[in-house]
Scaffold this motif. Structure first.
Motif, PDB file in Angstrom:
ATOM      1  N   GLU A 101      -4.629  -0.502  -3.925  1.00  0.00           N
ATOM      2  CA  GLU A 101      -4.308   0.858  -3.471  1.00  0.00           C
ATOM      3  C   GLU A 101      -3.996   0.844  -1.988  1.00  0.00           C
ATOM      4  N   GLN A 102      -3.008   1.615  -1.623  1.00  0.00           N
ATOM      5  CA  GLN A 102      -2.651   1.700  -0.202  1.00  0.00           C
ATOM      6  C   GLN A 102      -2.890   3.109   0.330  1.00  0.00           C
ATOM      7  N   MET A 103      -3.162   3.157   1.620  1.00  0.00           N
ATOM      8  CA  MET A 103      -3.236   4.442   2.329  1.00  0.00           C
ATOM      9  C   MET A 103      -2.208   4.301   3.451  1.00  0.00           C
ATOM     10  N   GLU A 104      -1.108   5.016   3.302  1.00  0.00           N
ATOM     11  CA  GLU A 104       0.000   4.823   4.241  1.00  0.00           C
ATOM     12  C   GLU A 104       0.367   6.138   4.918  1.00  0.00           C
ATOM     13  N   LEU A 105       0.721   6.002   6.178  1.00  0.00           N
ATOM     14  CA  LEU A 105       1.229   7.143   6.929  1.00  0.00           C
ATOM     15  C   LEU A 105       2.593   6.770   7.475  1.00  0.00           C
TER      16      LEU A 105
ATOM     17  N   PHE B 177     -11.284 -12.655  -3.915  1.00  0.00           N
ATOM     18  CA  PHE B 177     -11.873 -11.462  -4.538  1.00  0.00           C
ATOM     19  C   PHE B 177     -10.882 -10.303  -4.456  1.00  0.00           C
ATOM     20  N   ILE B 178     -11.247  -9.181  -3.845  1.00  0.00           N
ATOM     21  CA  ILE B 178     -10.344  -8.021  -3.832  1.00  0.00           C
ATOM     22  C   ILE B 178      -9.441  -8.014  -2.600  1.00  0.00           C
ATOM     23  N   PHE B 179      -9.433  -9.114  -1.828  1.00  0.00           N
ATOM     24  CA  PHE B 179      -8.601  -9.137  -0.618  1.00  0.00           C
ATOM     25  C   PHE B 179      -7.117  -9.134  -0.980  1.00  0.00           C
TER      26      PHE B 179
HETATM   27  N1  GAP Z   1       4.655  -0.269   3.696  1.00  0.00           N
HETATM   28  C1  GAP Z   1       4.273  -1.418   4.431  1.00  0.00           C
HETATM   29  C2  GAP Z   1       3.483  -2.374   3.661  1.00  0.00           C
HETATM   30  O1  GAP Z   1       3.285  -2.243   2.468  1.00  0.00           O
HETATM   31  P1  GAP Z   1       2.157  -4.613   3.888  1.00  0.00           P
HETATM   32  O2  GAP Z   1       1.755  -5.351   5.130  1.00  0.00           O
HETATM   33  O3  GAP Z   1       2.896  -5.367   2.858  1.00  0.00           O
HETATM   34  O4  GAP Z   1       3.004  -3.379   4.420  1.00  0.00           O
HETATM   35  C3  GAP Z   1       0.074  -3.043   3.985  1.00  0.00           C
HETATM   36  O5  GAP Z   1       0.882  -3.942   3.251  1.00  0.00           O
HETATM   37  C4  GAP Z   1      -1.392  -3.243   3.690  1.00  0.00           C
HETATM   38  O6  GAP Z   1      -1.609  -3.185   2.282  1.00  0.00           O
HETATM   39  C5  GAP Z   1      -1.940  -4.598   4.124  1.00  0.00           C
HETATM   40  O7  GAP Z   1      -2.315  -4.590   5.483  1.00  0.00           O
HETATM   41  C6  GAP Z   1      -3.153  -4.732   3.217  1.00  0.00           C
HETATM   42  O8  GAP Z   1      -4.249  -3.991   3.736  1.00  0.00           O
HETATM   43  C7  GAP Z   1      -2.672  -4.068   1.935  1.00  0.00           C
HETATM   44  N2  GAP Z   1      -2.164  -5.059   0.967  1.00  0.00           N
HETATM   45  C8  GAP Z   1      -0.924  -5.607   0.906  1.00  0.00           C
HETATM   46  N3  GAP Z   1      -0.819  -6.463  -0.126  1.00  0.00           N
HETATM   47  C9  GAP Z   1      -2.013  -6.456  -0.743  1.00  0.00           C
HETATM   48  C10 GAP Z   1      -2.546  -7.134  -1.905  1.00  0.00           C
HETATM   49  N4  GAP Z   1      -1.807  -7.955  -2.638  1.00  0.00           N
HETATM   50  N5  GAP Z   1      -3.834  -6.907  -2.245  1.00  0.00           N
HETATM   51  C11 GAP Z   1      -4.602  -6.035  -1.529  1.00  0.00           C
HETATM   52  N6  GAP Z   1      -4.152  -5.377  -0.449  1.00  0.00           N
HETATM   53  C12 GAP Z   1      -2.881  -5.571  -0.053  1.00  0.00           C
END
Ligand code: GAP
Length: 460
Positions: free
Chosen positions: A218-222, A210-212
């Protein structure tokens, strides 16, 4: 205990108007999802909660909204152009698609991995050893091409190498390239952090659940910049901060765990990495990655851009590149973990479901309050007046269809924490009944008391 399977949740979210298959009327687009009227509110509330906690309410941090399209050199420096790719080959006969290195690895039972082989070497190996298509048995492959996980497009009207741009595969690089601008304009001293929320794109070979894992997310990054030598303390700080945040917005603590990366698993530039994992129906999966990244990214950009990105430490009068701790999380994964935590069914003694309820934290719920006239023809005018008043303050919804019991159930099922029933008393003495989603208890309040009452429940 698992209250709902993934398939049931997908159907539920579609039925209620949270998430729809993308491009559905055209047969859909694989792994693309659209967020409906409730989903968009839920998603926005999650982002707002993160922004509040990680940017606005944190004394160290500020925010950024960098462009999604960036100079190609950013991705050269960050290593994404060089190392974010797999060698892909298609069978011309049945059109199955494979990773060429994987075909060789499988054929040699892992003895030869194909790592480091050029496209020509991979092709020669496939042909010399007659490694046939595992699907149809043909030995008729297309040329091998490097499959980069980044989506490539062109800027401007000419499709040539010079005009190539990439959709960002993470938001982080926008922060690194702005490090100097932000430090100069905010006059921040270390430590300080920069938060950003935005879309990222990865042409994932195996999207799913699904949306996993999707190709657009979208990312929320710090990115938290600190003095070298202090990074592990800050790593511990953010590790706990993220876990506390998840629990405070309603993610089930029983389903959360830390997974600290072992030494051999760490990237060469990282001296500590932890994933916060959530127990999804298919098992534990990464929700939030927290990494101590040393000065790897700033150093790479300094070297590649030839711009000095050093920080002048006013205490020691020395210059150095700050170290970075990065907590990075996907909005959709957080949303999924919140939904699996919130979904509940109440059953009677025979096991029959009497009520479905999304026990969302009020701050996260799509609507904070529903305004329900008891009898449409008598109370709708007053109810609309109250809706207009409340919707100035909160996400509110108005519903006058069906009997009031049914309307309560409807709101329970989409997670609305409070329902306000407008009846004759409202007209006579200005009071309303406020019903609590979780306890189903009702209290009577003056209309003007409703706003501070709900407001007091929105803290997390
Ligand atoms: N800047 C570091 C970075 O991007 P990542 O582990 O590749 O690290 C971080 O990604 C977070 O982004 C993951 O823990 C996950 O929550 C989310 N994420 C990564 N790839 C994803 C995808 N294809 N679909 C949905 N969420 C994703």
């Amino acid at each position: 205990m698992q209250k709902i399977t993934l398939e049931e949740l997908v159907a539920y979210l579609k039925e209620q108007g949270f998430v729809f298959q993308g491009s559905e009327i055209y047969g859909g687009l694989a792994n693309a999802w659209d967020y409906g009227p409730l989903g968009v509110e839920l998603k926005r509330n999650i982002k707002n909660a993160w922004w509040k906690k990680f940017v606005q309410n944190n004394r160290y941090n500020v925010g950024l909204d960098a462009a999604l399209l960036m100079n190609k050199e950013v991705w050269v420096a960050s290593g994404h152009i060089g190392s974010f790719s797999d060698p892909l080959v298609d069978c011309k006969k049945c059109h199955s698609r494979f990773r060429a290195d994987k075909l060789i690895e499988d054929y040699t039972h892992g003895e030869i991995t194909g790592d480091g082989m050029s496209n020509e070497e991979l092709t020669k190996y496939l042909l010399d050893h007659k490694i046939v298509c595992p699907t149809c048995g043909a030995l008729d492959y297309t040329d091998i091409r490097q499959f980069n996980l980044m989506f490539k497009t062109h800027m401007g009207v000419i499709e040539e190498a010079k005009s190539e741009v990439y959709l960002r595969p993470e938001t982080a690089q926008g922060i690194f390239v702005n490090f100097k601008n932000i430090q100069r304009t905010t006059r921040r001293k270390l430590p300080f952090g920069v938060g950003q929320i935005g879309k990222s794109f990865r042409n994932e070979i195996t999207p799913g659940n699904f949306i996993f894992r999707t190709r657009e997310f979208e990312q929320m990054e710090l990115e938290f910049f600190c003095k070298p030598g202090t990074e592990l303390e800050w790593f511990s700080y953010w590790r706990k901060y993220c876990m506390d945040f998840l629990k405070s917005i309603g993610v089930d603590g029983e389903k959360l765990r830390y997974r600290d990366h072992e030494q051999k698993e760490l990237s060469f530039y990282s001296n500590a990495t932890t994933d916060i994992e959530f127990e999804f129906p298919w098992g534990f999966g990464e929700l939030w990655g927290i990494a101590s990244r040393t000065n790897y990214d700033l150093n790479a950009h300094q070297t590649h851009s030839k711009e000095n990105l050093e920080y002048l430490d006013p205490e020691t009068n020395t210059k150095y590149l700050p170290y970075v701790v990065e907590p990075s999380v996907g909005v959709e994964r957080m949303l999924l973990s919140i939904l699996f935590s919130a979904y509940d069914e109440e059953k009677d003694e025979t096991g029959k479901v009497t009520r479905t309820v999304l026990r969302l934290h009020p701050a996260i719920a799509p609507y904070k309050v529903a305004v329900l006239p008891l009898i449409k023809k008598n109370h709708s005018e007053k109810a609309y007046e109250i809706f207009d008043l409340l919707s100035e303050h909160f996400q509110a919804v108005y519903d006058e269809t069906a009997n009031v019991g049914k309307r309560y159930r409807r709101q329970d099922a989409i997670g609305t924490p409070y329902c306000i029933c407008v009846d004759d008393n409202t007209i006579n003495d200005g009071t309303v009944t406020v019903r609590d989603r979780d306890t189903m208890e009702q209290i009577t309040l003056k209309v003007e008391e409703v706003i501070p009452y709900i407001d007091s429940k929105l803290k997390f």
